[in-house]
Design a protein around this motif. Structure first.
Motif, PDB file in Angstrom:
ATOM      1  N   ALA A 196      -4.712  -2.311  -3.925  1.00  0.00           N
ATOM      2  CA  ALA A 196      -3.804  -1.197  -3.637  1.00  0.00           C
ATOM      3  C   ALA A 196      -2.935  -0.874  -4.846  1.00  0.00           C
ATOM      4  CB  ALA A 196      -2.929  -1.531  -2.431  1.00  0.00           C
ATOM      5  N   LEU A 197      -2.436  -1.900  -5.510  1.00  0.00           N
ATOM      6  CA  LEU A 197      -1.540  -1.695  -6.635  1.00  0.00           C
ATOM      7  C   LEU A 197      -2.296  -1.290  -7.902  1.00  0.00           C
ATOM      8  CD1 LEU A 197       0.976  -4.582  -6.023  1.00  0.00           C
ATOM      9  CD2 LEU A 197       1.440  -2.144  -5.918  1.00  0.00           C
ATOM     10  N   LEU A 198      -3.619  -1.328  -7.829  1.00  0.00           N
ATOM     11  CA  LEU A 198      -4.406  -0.851  -8.964  1.00  0.00           C
ATOM     12  C   LEU A 198      -4.310   0.670  -9.095  1.00  0.00           C
ATOM     13  CD1 LEU A 198      -6.409  -1.717 -11.184  1.00  0.00           C
ATOM     14  CD2 LEU A 198      -8.259  -1.354  -9.537  1.00  0.00           C
ATOM     15  N   LEU A 199      -4.076   1.364  -7.980  1.00  0.00           N
ATOM     16  CA  LEU A 199      -4.033   2.824  -7.998  1.00  0.00           C
ATOM     17  C   LEU A 199      -2.928   3.373  -8.910  1.00  0.00           C
ATOM     18  CD1 LEU A 199      -4.975   5.580  -6.987  1.00  0.00           C
ATOM     19  CD2 LEU A 199      -3.481   5.276  -4.987  1.00  0.00           C
ATOM     20  N   PRO A 200      -1.643   2.977  -8.729  1.00  0.00           N
ATOM     21  CA  PRO A 200      -0.627   3.519  -9.650  1.00  0.00           C
ATOM     22  C   PRO A 200      -0.839   3.089 -11.097  1.00  0.00           C
ATOM     23  CG  PRO A 200       0.318   1.808  -8.271  1.00  0.00           C
ATOM     24  CD  PRO A 200      -1.030   2.120  -7.700  1.00  0.00           C
ATOM     25  N   ALA A 201      -1.412   1.899 -11.297  1.00  0.00           N
ATOM     26  CA  ALA A 201      -1.691   1.456 -12.665  1.00  0.00           C
ATOM     27  C   ALA A 201      -2.708   2.386 -13.332  1.00  0.00           C
ATOM     28  CB  ALA A 201      -2.191   0.022 -12.664  1.00  0.00           C
ATOM     29  N   LEU A 246       6.664   0.259 -14.934  1.00  0.00           N
ATOM     30  CA  LEU A 246       7.223  -1.098 -14.891  1.00  0.00           C
ATOM     31  C   LEU A 246       7.409  -1.606 -13.467  1.00  0.00           C
ATOM     32  CD1 LEU A 246       9.917  -1.004 -17.731  1.00  0.00           C
ATOM     33  CD2 LEU A 246       7.605  -1.965 -17.792  1.00  0.00           C
ATOM     34  N   ALA A 247       7.309  -0.723 -12.471  1.00  0.00           N
ATOM     35  CA  ALA A 247       7.459  -1.168 -11.084  1.00  0.00           C
ATOM     36  C   ALA A 247       6.214  -1.886 -10.574  1.00  0.00           C
ATOM     37  CB  ALA A 247       7.768   0.030 -10.193  1.00  0.00           C
ATOM     38  N   VAL A 248       5.073  -1.669 -11.223  1.00  0.00           N
ATOM     39  CA  VAL A 248       3.822  -2.253 -10.715  1.00  0.00           C
ATOM     40  C   VAL A 248       3.791  -3.775 -10.850  1.00  0.00           C
ATOM     41  CG1 VAL A 248       1.315  -2.302 -10.987  1.00  0.00           C
ATOM     42  CG2 VAL A 248       2.543  -0.125 -11.071  1.00  0.00           C
ATOM     43  N   PRO A 249       4.074  -4.377 -12.027  1.00  0.00           N
ATOM     44  CA  PRO A 249       3.971  -5.840 -12.133  1.00  0.00           C
ATOM     45  C   PRO A 249       4.858  -6.617 -11.154  1.00  0.00           C
ATOM     46  CG  PRO A 249       4.015  -4.846 -14.319  1.00  0.00           C
ATOM     47  CD  PRO A 249       4.329  -3.757 -13.348  1.00  0.00           C
ATOM     48  N   ALA A 295       1.045   3.911  -3.059  1.00  0.00           N
ATOM     49  CA  ALA A 295       0.753   5.333  -2.870  1.00  0.00           C
ATOM     50  C   ALA A 295       1.916   6.200  -3.343  1.00  0.00           C
ATOM     51  CB  ALA A 295       0.460   5.606  -1.396  1.00  0.00           C
ATOM     52  N   LEU A 296       3.148   5.763  -3.065  1.00  0.00           N
ATOM     53  CA  LEU A 296       4.324   6.518  -3.502  1.00  0.00           C
ATOM     54  C   LEU A 296       4.407   6.560  -5.026  1.00  0.00           C
ATOM     55  CD1 LEU A 296       6.971   7.982  -2.925  1.00  0.00           C
ATOM     56  CD2 LEU A 296       8.093   5.740  -2.772  1.00  0.00           C
ATOM     57  N   LEU A 297       4.211   5.408  -5.664  1.00  0.00           N
ATOM     58  CA  LEU A 297       4.258   5.360  -7.132  1.00  0.00           C
ATOM     59  C   LEU A 297       3.180   6.244  -7.745  1.00  0.00           C
ATOM     60  CD1 LEU A 297       4.927   1.637  -8.165  1.00  0.00           C
ATOM     61  CD2 LEU A 297       6.260   3.652  -8.803  1.00  0.00           C
ATOM     62  N   ALA A 298       1.979   6.149  -7.214  1.00  0.00           N
ATOM     63  CA  ALA A 298       0.881   6.957  -7.748  1.00  0.00           C
ATOM     64  C   ALA A 298       1.177   8.445  -7.584  1.00  0.00           C
ATOM     65  CB  ALA A 298      -0.423   6.587  -7.048  1.00  0.00           C
ATOM     66  N   ALA A 299       1.741   8.826  -6.436  1.00  0.00           N
ATOM     67  CA  ALA A 299       2.060  10.234  -6.205  1.00  0.00           C
ATOM     68  C   ALA A 299       3.141  10.728  -7.161  1.00  0.00           C
ATOM     69  CB  ALA A 299       2.500  10.435  -4.755  1.00  0.00           C
ATOM     70  N   LEU A 300       4.174   9.910  -7.390  1.00  0.00           N
ATOM     71  CA  LEU A 300       5.249  10.312  -8.291  1.00  0.00           C
ATOM     72  C   LEU A 300       4.749  10.429  -9.728  1.00  0.00           C
ATOM     73  CD1 LEU A 300       8.240   8.182  -6.942  1.00  0.00           C
ATOM     74  CD2 LEU A 300       7.874  10.643  -6.682  1.00  0.00           C
ATOM     75  N   LEU A 301       3.858   9.528 -10.121  1.00  0.00           N
ATOM     76  CA  LEU A 301       3.321   9.577 -11.471  1.00  0.00           C
ATOM     77  C   LEU A 301       2.385  10.766 -11.664  1.00  0.00           C
ATOM     78  CD1 LEU A 301       2.608   5.780 -12.005  1.00  0.00           C
ATOM     79  CD2 LEU A 301       4.062   7.178 -13.473  1.00  0.00           C
ATOM     80  N   ALA A 302       1.586  11.038 -10.678  1.00  0.00           N
ATOM     81  CA  ALA A 302       0.603  12.118 -10.806  1.00  0.00           C
ATOM     82  C   ALA A 302       1.222  13.486 -10.549  1.00  0.00           C
ATOM     83  CB  ALA A 302      -0.564  11.877  -9.853  1.00  0.00           C
ATOM     84  N   PHE A 303       2.169  13.547  -9.605  1.00  0.00           N
ATOM     85  CA  PHE A 303       2.743  14.840  -9.213  1.00  0.00           C
ATOM     86  C   PHE A 303       4.265  14.743  -9.140  1.00  0.00           C
ATOM     87  CE2 PHE A 303      -1.355  14.226  -7.000  1.00  0.00           C
ATOM     88  CZ  PHE A 303      -2.116  15.202  -7.642  1.00  0.00           C
ATOM     89  N   PRO A 304       4.939  14.520 -10.271  1.00  0.00           N
ATOM     90  CA  PRO A 304       6.401  14.424 -10.220  1.00  0.00           C
ATOM     91  C   PRO A 304       7.061  15.716  -9.758  1.00  0.00           C
ATOM     92  CG  PRO A 304       5.628  14.566 -12.492  1.00  0.00           C
ATOM     93  CD  PRO A 304       4.420  14.374 -11.639  1.00  0.00           C
ATOM     94  N   ALA A 345       0.827  -1.202   0.000  1.00  0.00           N
ATOM     95  CA  ALA A 345       0.000   0.000   0.000  1.00  0.00           C
ATOM     96  C   ALA A 345       0.865   1.257   0.000  1.00  0.00           C
ATOM     97  CB  ALA A 345      -0.932  -0.009   1.206  1.00  0.00           C
ATOM     98  N   LEU A 346       1.941   1.247   0.795  1.00  0.00           N
ATOM     99  CA  LEU A 346       2.824   2.408   0.855  1.00  0.00           C
ATOM    100  C   LEU A 346       3.524   2.638  -0.479  1.00  0.00           C
ATOM    101  CD1 LEU A 346       4.407   1.965   4.407  1.00  0.00           C
ATOM    102  CD2 LEU A 346       2.708   3.664   3.692  1.00  0.00           C
ATOM    103  N   LEU A 347       4.035   1.555  -1.068  1.00  0.00           N
ATOM    104  CA  LEU A 347       4.715   1.679  -2.357  1.00  0.00           C
ATOM    105  C   LEU A 347       3.743   2.094  -3.457  1.00  0.00           C
ATOM    106  CD1 LEU A 347       7.134  -1.394  -2.253  1.00  0.00           C
ATOM    107  CD2 LEU A 347       7.717   1.031  -2.023  1.00  0.00           C
TER     108      LEU A 347
END
Length: 344
Positions: free
Chosen positions: A96-101, A72-75, A40-49, A36-38
């Motif tokens: 949880a991992l659906l969010l960054p995808a 590529l970090a999601v799979p 959220a971090l991935l989604a934040a970096l993708l949405a707000f770099p 969940a933490l990862l």
């Protein structure tokens, strides 16, 4: 006579038990929390770099240059998390991992869609364009020029065009491109007449007067005049001090100012900008009402041996950049990039 009490006390009534919710094992709970933490971090970096600062070492620009690859970090995260979890924890991990995808698809999904075929008859004015960093150590500039001419572009821009390579390139392109202009190490070849040719100063402080990497011309197309800019921004350096983009950023500000002051309605920018359009260093250029392609493929152009980013750009004002693609490799460390610009 003694009477014996045969009454037995009533048995206590059994209370119905509440169904027990199975507990998530500790290792599964920790895996779920980490996922969940990862996520959220991935989604934040993708949405707000832009949350990553661009201070010492310019880490923000480094992230934005390779931003699509974060997907590529999601799979692998999903595979690892599902391996360590079971049952309900597994379902929550996948959720949880659906969010960054989803964030990745919202930002870059358009590049996965096929480009709509160009209409056979359309009132819209179109220009086909090709842009290529020729490479100053290209062993066969004439052969590269002939390969680029095969793209049948209306406008063809070149960078790292050395004085030694210019005669061979001009000779190779002359049959298909009767009009051309050069300045320093950049050049434009056109099927249409070129007028109002002049240099554009994008030289950062500290570079010599012989550093000339931008020009501007007006192409007299059948659909009306188009201002064409060709530019080669300073190179980036990745080293122990970080992402060296200070000079590139200064050149981008100067180029952005020139584009903002351009009075023409229709403007095309072709060039090696040494940055992607996600990179905040190129923001001054995009702020001058220059549109980047948003669909039709990523068209990664550098390095040619294993393309990781499109740092060779085709942008337009008052036009839509469509059908972006790379062309076959030449003797350069960049791939040529081609696109169709639709005005109207």
């Amino acid at each position: 006579m003694t009477q014996t009490n045969t009454d037995t006390p009533p048995e206590p009534r059994a209370h119905p038990r509440k169904p027990r919710i199975p507990r998530i094992p500790r290792i599964a709970a920790l895996s779920l929390l980490l996922a969940a933490l990862l996520a959220a971090l991935l989604a934040a970096l993708l949405a707000f770099p832009s949350l990553v600062p661009n201070t010492v070492g310019h880490p923000g620009s480094l992230l934005e240059t390779f931003l699509p690859w974060l997907g590529l970090a999601v799979p692998p995260l999903l595979v690892l998390s599902l391996t360590l979890t079971r049952g309900r924890a597994r379902a929550l991990t996948a959720l949880a991992l659906l969010l960054p995808a989803l964030v990745w698809l919202a930002r870059f999904g358009g590049h996965l869609l096929p480009t709509a075929p160009a209409p056979t008859t359309s009132p819209a004015a179109t220009l086909t364009t090709t842009q290529h960093n020729l490479s100053d150590d290209n062993p066969d500039p004439a052969g590269t020029a002939r390969a680029l001419a095969a793209s049948r572009a209306d406008l063809l821009a070149l960078e790292e065009l050395t004085p030694a390579a210019l005669p061979a390139v001009a000779t190779a392109l002359a049959p298909d491109y009767p009009h051309h202009a050069t300045h320093g190490t950049v050049g434009i070849w056109s099927k249409y007449p070129l007028t109002d040719v002049r240099p554009v100063d994008i030289r950062p402080a500290g570079l010599g007067a012989d550093w000339n990497r931008a020009l501007r011309a007006t192409a007299a197309t059948p659909h009306g005049p188009v201002a064409v800019y060709v530019a080669h921004l300073p190179s980036l350096r990745l080293g122990v001090t970080g992402f060296g983009s200070a000079r590139r950023d200064e050149g981008a500000r100067l180029l952005g100012a020139a584009l903002a002051a351009e009075p023409a309605d229709r403007v095309v920018l072709l060039g090696d900008l040494n940055g992607t359009t996600d990179d905040r260093g190129l923001a001054p250029i995009l702020a001058a009402r220059m549109n980047a392609p948003s669909s039709g493929g990523f068209a990664f152009s550098w390095p040619a041996s294993f393309p990781l980013a499109r740092i060779d750009q085709i942008l337009a004002r008052a036009g839509t950049v469509t059908r972006i693609r790379t062309l076959p490799a030449t003797h350069s460390d960049h791939l040529p990039v081609s696109a169709v610009i639709r005005f109207g």
